[in-house]
Write a protein that holds these residues in place. Structure first.
Motif, PDB file in Angstrom:
ATOM      1  N   HIS A   1       0.030   4.018   1.468  1.00 31.07           N
ATOM      2  CA  HIS A   1      -0.172   4.726   2.729  1.00 31.07           C
ATOM      3  C   HIS A   1       0.876   4.250   3.721  1.00 31.07           C
ATOM      4  CE1 HIS A   1      -2.780   5.254   6.575  1.00 31.07           C
ATOM      5  NE2 HIS A   1      -2.048   6.320   6.376  1.00 31.07           N
ATOM      6  N   ILE A   2       0.814   2.995   4.081  1.00 28.43           N
ATOM      7  CA  ILE A   2       1.802   2.307   4.903  1.00 28.43           C
ATOM      8  C   ILE A   2       2.119   1.042   4.113  1.00 28.43           C
ATOM      9  CG2 ILE A   2       2.204   1.124   7.105  1.00 28.43           C
ATOM     10  CD1 ILE A   2       0.027   2.988   8.314  1.00 28.43           C
TER      11      ILE A   2
ATOM     12  N   VAL B   1       2.055  -2.006   3.855  1.00 30.42           N
ATOM     13  CA  VAL B   1       1.559  -3.341   4.201  1.00 30.42           C
ATOM     14  C   VAL B   1       1.009  -3.981   2.936  1.00 30.42           C
ATOM     15  CG1 VAL B   1       0.974  -2.669   6.558  1.00 30.42           C
ATOM     16  CG2 VAL B   1      -0.761  -2.504   4.768  1.00 30.42           C
TER      17      VAL B   1
ATOM     18  N   CYS C   1      -7.146  -1.783  -0.174  1.00 27.69           N
ATOM     19  CA  CYS C   1      -6.227  -2.096   0.910  1.00 27.69           C
ATOM     20  C   CYS C   1      -7.048  -2.535   2.115  1.00 27.69           C
ATOM     21  CB  CYS C   1      -5.366  -0.893   1.255  1.00 27.69           C
ATOM     22  SG  CYS C   1      -4.292  -1.217   2.685  1.00 27.69           S
TER      23      CYS C   1
ATOM     24  N   PRO D   1      -6.389   7.400   2.319  1.00 30.59           N
ATOM     25  CA  PRO D   1      -5.345   8.273   2.857  1.00 30.59           C
ATOM     26  C   PRO D   1      -4.168   8.518   1.916  1.00 30.59           C
ATOM     27  CG  PRO D   1      -5.289   6.119   3.913  1.00 30.59           C
ATOM     28  CD  PRO D   1      -6.521   6.154   3.080  1.00 30.59           C
TER      29      PRO D   1
ATOM     30  N   MET E   1      -6.227  -2.709   5.115  1.00 30.03           N
ATOM     31  CA  MET E   1      -5.909  -2.051   6.384  1.00 30.03           C
ATOM     32  C   MET E   1      -6.811  -0.845   6.646  1.00 30.03           C
ATOM     33  SD  MET E   1      -3.962  -2.302   9.022  1.00 30.03           S
ATOM     34  CE  MET E   1      -2.495  -3.232   8.640  1.00 30.03           C
ATOM     35  N   HIS E   2      -6.829   0.122   5.732  1.00 32.91           N
ATOM     36  CA  HIS E   2      -7.627   1.333   5.950  1.00 32.91           C
ATOM     37  C   HIS E   2      -8.550   1.632   4.771  1.00 32.91           C
ATOM     38  CE1 HIS E   2      -3.817   2.241   8.329  1.00 32.91           C
ATOM     39  NE2 HIS E   2      -4.756   2.073   9.243  1.00 32.91           N
ATOM     40  N   GLY E   3      -8.649   0.736   3.828  1.00 34.12           N
ATOM     41  CA  GLY E   3      -9.645   0.878   2.763  1.00 34.12           C
ATOM     42  C   GLY E   3      -9.278   1.731   1.578  1.00 34.12           C
ATOM     43  N   ALA E   4      -8.021   2.055   1.370  1.00 38.50           N
ATOM     44  CA  ALA E   4      -7.649   2.799   0.164  1.00 38.50           C
ATOM     45  C   ALA E   4      -8.103   2.017  -1.067  1.00 38.50           C
ATOM     46  CB  ALA E   4      -6.135   3.018   0.115  1.00 38.50           C
TER      47      ALA E   4
ATOM     48  N   CYS F   1       0.846  -1.184   0.000  1.00 40.83           N
ATOM     49  CA  CYS F   1       0.000   0.000   0.000  1.00 40.83           C
ATOM     50  C   CYS F   1       0.885   1.239   0.000  1.00 40.83           C
ATOM     51  CB  CYS F   1      -0.916  -0.016   1.229  1.00 40.83           C
ATOM     52  SG  CYS F   1      -2.086   1.370   1.249  1.00 40.83           S
TER      53      CYS F   1
HETATM   54  S1  FES Z   1      -2.211   0.911   4.979  1.00 38.95           S
HETATM   55 FE1  FES Z   1      -3.381   0.853   3.156  1.00 38.95          FE
HETATM   56  S2  FES Z   1      -4.832   2.418   3.404  1.00 38.95           S
HETATM   57 FE2  FES Z   1      -3.617   2.534   5.195  1.00 38.95          FE
END
Ligand code: FES
Length: 115
Positions: free
Chosen positions: A49-50, A52, A71, A89, A73-76, A47
């Motif tokens: 964002h981070i 992962v 993603c 994000p 993790m946070h839905g990107a 990702c």
């Molecule tokens: S780690 Fe993928 S949207 Fe935050």
């Protein structure tokens, strides 16, 4: 015997439109391939964002619409054809593409010279 110039990742039939992705490694980095609009698309599995893995290891990359890579993790949301993040994000960032090819009924990963 000459080293192969490409590695077979999987039979083409294994990548179904909008279906589960193929996880693989390229130069020691996690990557994945999916089929979208008939074409195999491959990106590093990180990702923007981070860094992962988007699928958190389960091989599911598409959102429910079947048009975006999500993603976990946070839905990107990333456009499946370009890898550009359209929501979340890291909006505007882009997944790193991996240059795979599809030929002779298989999906191929080029092997850099010297490997
Ligand atoms: S780690 Fe993928 S949207 Fe935050």
């Amino acid at each position: 015997m000459a080293a192969p110039e490409r590695l077979s990742l999987c039979p083409s039939a294994n990548l179904v439109e909008g279906g589960p992705g193929l996880r693989f490694e390229v130069a020691g980095q996690a990557a994945f391939a999916v089929r979208y609009q008939g074409t195999v698309r491959a990106y590093l599995n990180a990702c923007r964002h981070i860094p992962v893995e988007l699928d958190l290891s389960d091989g599911r990359f598409f959102d429910l619409s079947g048009h975006y890579l999500v993603c976990s993790m946070h839905g990107a949301l990333y456009a499946a054809d370009t890898g550009v993040c359209v929501s979340g994000p890291c909006r505007g960032a882009r997944l790193m593409p991996v240059g795979v090819t599809e030929e002779d009924g298989s999906v191929w990963l080029p092997v850099p010279a010297g490997n």
